[in-house]
Write a protein that holds these residues in place. Structure first.
Motif, mmCIF file in Angstrom:
data_model
loop_
_atom_site.group_PDB
_atom_site.id
_atom_site.type_symbol
_atom_site.label_atom_id
_atom_site.label_comp_id
_atom_site.label_asym_id
_atom_site.label_seq_id
_atom_site.Cartn_x
_atom_site.Cartn_y
_atom_site.Cartn_z
ATOM 1 N N ILE A 1 12.691 14.514 -6.039
ATOM 2 C CA ILE A 1 13.032 13.933 -4.737
ATOM 3 C C ILE A 1 12.154 12.712 -4.461
ATOM 4 O O ILE A 1 12.652 11.664 -4.017
ATOM 5 C CB ILE A 1 12.909 14.990 -3.625
ATOM 6 C CG1 ILE A 1 14.044 16.014 -3.759
ATOM 7 C CG2 ILE A 1 12.904 14.338 -2.243
ATOM 8 C CD1 ILE A 1 13.874 17.256 -2.891
ATOM 9 N N LEU A 2 10.871 12.827 -4.713
ATOM 10 C CA LEU A 2 9.974 11.685 -4.501
ATOM 11 C C LEU A 2 10.428 10.467 -5.299
ATOM 12 O O LEU A 2 10.463 9.344 -4.779
ATOM 13 C CB LEU A 2 8.542 12.042 -4.900
ATOM 14 C CG LEU A 2 7.781 13.021 -4.026
ATOM 15 C CD1 LEU A 2 6.458 13.410 -4.685
ATOM 16 C CD2 LEU A 2 7.535 12.440 -2.647
ATOM 17 N N LEU A 3 10.779 10.682 -6.557
ATOM 18 C CA LEU A 3 11.195 9.575 -7.413
ATOM 19 C C LEU A 3 12.495 8.944 -6.924
ATOM 20 O O LEU A 3 12.614 7.712 -6.850
ATOM 21 C CB LEU A 3 11.362 10.061 -8.858
ATOM 22 C CG LEU A 3 10.084 10.496 -9.571
ATOM 23 C CD1 LEU A 3 10.427 11.206 -10.878
ATOM 24 C CD2 LEU A 3 9.159 9.322 -9.811
ATOM 25 N N ASP B 1 0.825 -1.209 0.000
ATOM 26 C CA ASP B 1 0.000 0.000 0.000
ATOM 27 C C ASP B 1 0.858 1.258 0.000
ATOM 28 O O ASP B 1 0.528 2.247 -0.674
ATOM 29 C CB ASP B 1 -0.939 0.024 1.206
ATOM 30 C CG ASP B 1 -2.044 -1.010 1.111
ATOM 31 O OD1 ASP B 1 -2.409 -1.402 -0.017
ATOM 32 O OD2 ASP B 1 -2.527 -1.433 2.180
ATOM 33 N N VAL B 2 1.951 1.240 0.748
ATOM 34 C CA VAL B 2 2.852 2.402 0.788
ATOM 35 C C VAL B 2 3.400 2.679 -0.609
ATOM 36 O O VAL B 2 3.403 3.826 -1.076
ATOM 37 C CB VAL B 2 4.009 2.181 1.798
ATOM 38 C CG1 VAL B 2 5.055 3.277 1.688
ATOM 39 C CG2 VAL B 2 3.459 2.092 3.222
ATOM 40 N N HIS C 1 3.164 5.747 -5.742
ATOM 41 C CA HIS C 1 2.905 5.780 -7.184
ATOM 42 C C HIS C 1 1.788 6.774 -7.503
ATOM 43 O O HIS C 1 1.889 7.536 -8.465
ATOM 44 C CB HIS C 1 2.535 4.393 -7.707
ATOM 45 C CG HIS C 1 3.677 3.434 -7.737
ATOM 46 N ND1 HIS C 1 3.535 2.140 -8.185
ATOM 47 C CD2 HIS C 1 4.977 3.567 -7.376
ATOM 48 C CE1 HIS C 1 4.693 1.524 -8.098
ATOM 49 N NE2 HIS C 1 5.585 2.368 -7.613
ATOM 50 N N HIS C 2 0.755 6.765 -6.689
ATOM 51 C CA HIS C 2 -0.337 7.716 -6.894
ATOM 52 C C HIS C 2 0.173 9.154 -6.778
ATOM 53 O O HIS C 2 -0.171 10.012 -7.604
ATOM 54 C CB HIS C 2 -1.472 7.467 -5.894
ATOM 55 C CG HIS C 2 -2.555 8.474 -5.976
ATOM 56 N ND1 HIS C 2 -3.464 8.522 -7.010
ATOM 57 C CD2 HIS C 2 -2.851 9.528 -5.176
ATOM 58 C CE1 HIS C 2 -4.277 9.540 -6.838
ATOM 59 N NE2 HIS C 2 -3.931 10.167 -5.738
ATOM 60 N N GLU C 3 0.987 9.420 -5.763
ATOM 61 C CA GLU C 3 1.526 10.776 -5.582
ATOM 62 C C GLU C 3 2.418 11.175 -6.757
ATOM 63 O O GLU C 3 2.382 12.323 -7.216
ATOM 64 C CB GLU C 3 2.289 10.881 -4.255
ATOM 65 C CG GLU C 3 2.875 12.244 -3.993
ATOM 66 C CD GLU C 3 1.851 13.370 -3.852
ATOM 67 O OE1 GLU C 3 2.290 14.543 -3.773
ATOM 68 O OE2 GLU C 3 0.637 13.120 -3.827
#
Length: 170
Positions: free
Chosen positions: A41-43, A5-6, A11-13
């Motif tokens: 940064i997220l990627l 789920d995390v 992926h959704h974000e």
């Protein structure tokens, strides 16, 4: 907290942040830089967290899913994808923010990342759901969230050799 789920939430974000950029074609360079910086940064942090926490466990427990014959195939493909994403990210930085070249480079990151997420969702995440205990999924999920929080300011991404990675984690 379940690692599958995390990862799906991340992926959704990522998809949401690309959608935000899609609506910013008339924005200032500083606004584009701010959104792109957060997405970059997220990627990068997400990929590194997967490499440190998720894929070693998948190699240990998985059996192959979603068209892949083995967790080694799933992991090798994912590590290769992470390298492609890192390369595409560096290409964005070679162009003036907001230029046509910059937008093409951002679109390339979106494409390679989108391909990776789709494969991971039908392969590695499915495989892990089938073979990992809920306790393990919870423990990795918490560790993943802690890693991401601890590196919210970003990290320097480094390419990995998929074959060496798999040998090291088997």
């Amino acid at each position: 907290m379940d690692i599958t789920d995390v990862i799906l939430n991340d992926h959704h974000e990522q998809r949401r942040m690309f959608a935000v950029l899609d609506e910013m074609h008339d924005a200032s360079a500083s606004d584009l830089d701010a959104v792109w910086s957060r997405l970059r940064i997220l990627l990068e942090v997400h990929a590194r967290a997967e490499e440190l926490l998720f894929y070693p466990e998948l190699l240990s427990l998985g059996e192959g899913a979603g068209g892949k014959d083995s967790p080694e195939d799933e992991t090798s493909d994912a590590i290769h994808d992470h390298n492609e994403i890192r390369y595409a990210i560096t290409t964005v930085g070679a162009h003036e923010t907001g230029s046509a070249e910059w937008w093409r480079a951002v679109a390339q990151v979106n494409e390679v990342n989108g391909d990776h997420m789709a494969e991971e969702e039908r392969e590695g995440l499915s495989d892990f759901r089938l073979h990992a205990s809920l306790d393990l999924r919870h423990a990795i999920g918490l560790a993943f969230c802690a890693f991401e929080a601890g590196h919210a300011g970003g990290i320097t991404g480094h390419d990995l050799d998929p074959e060496s990675y798999i040998r090291r984690h088997q």
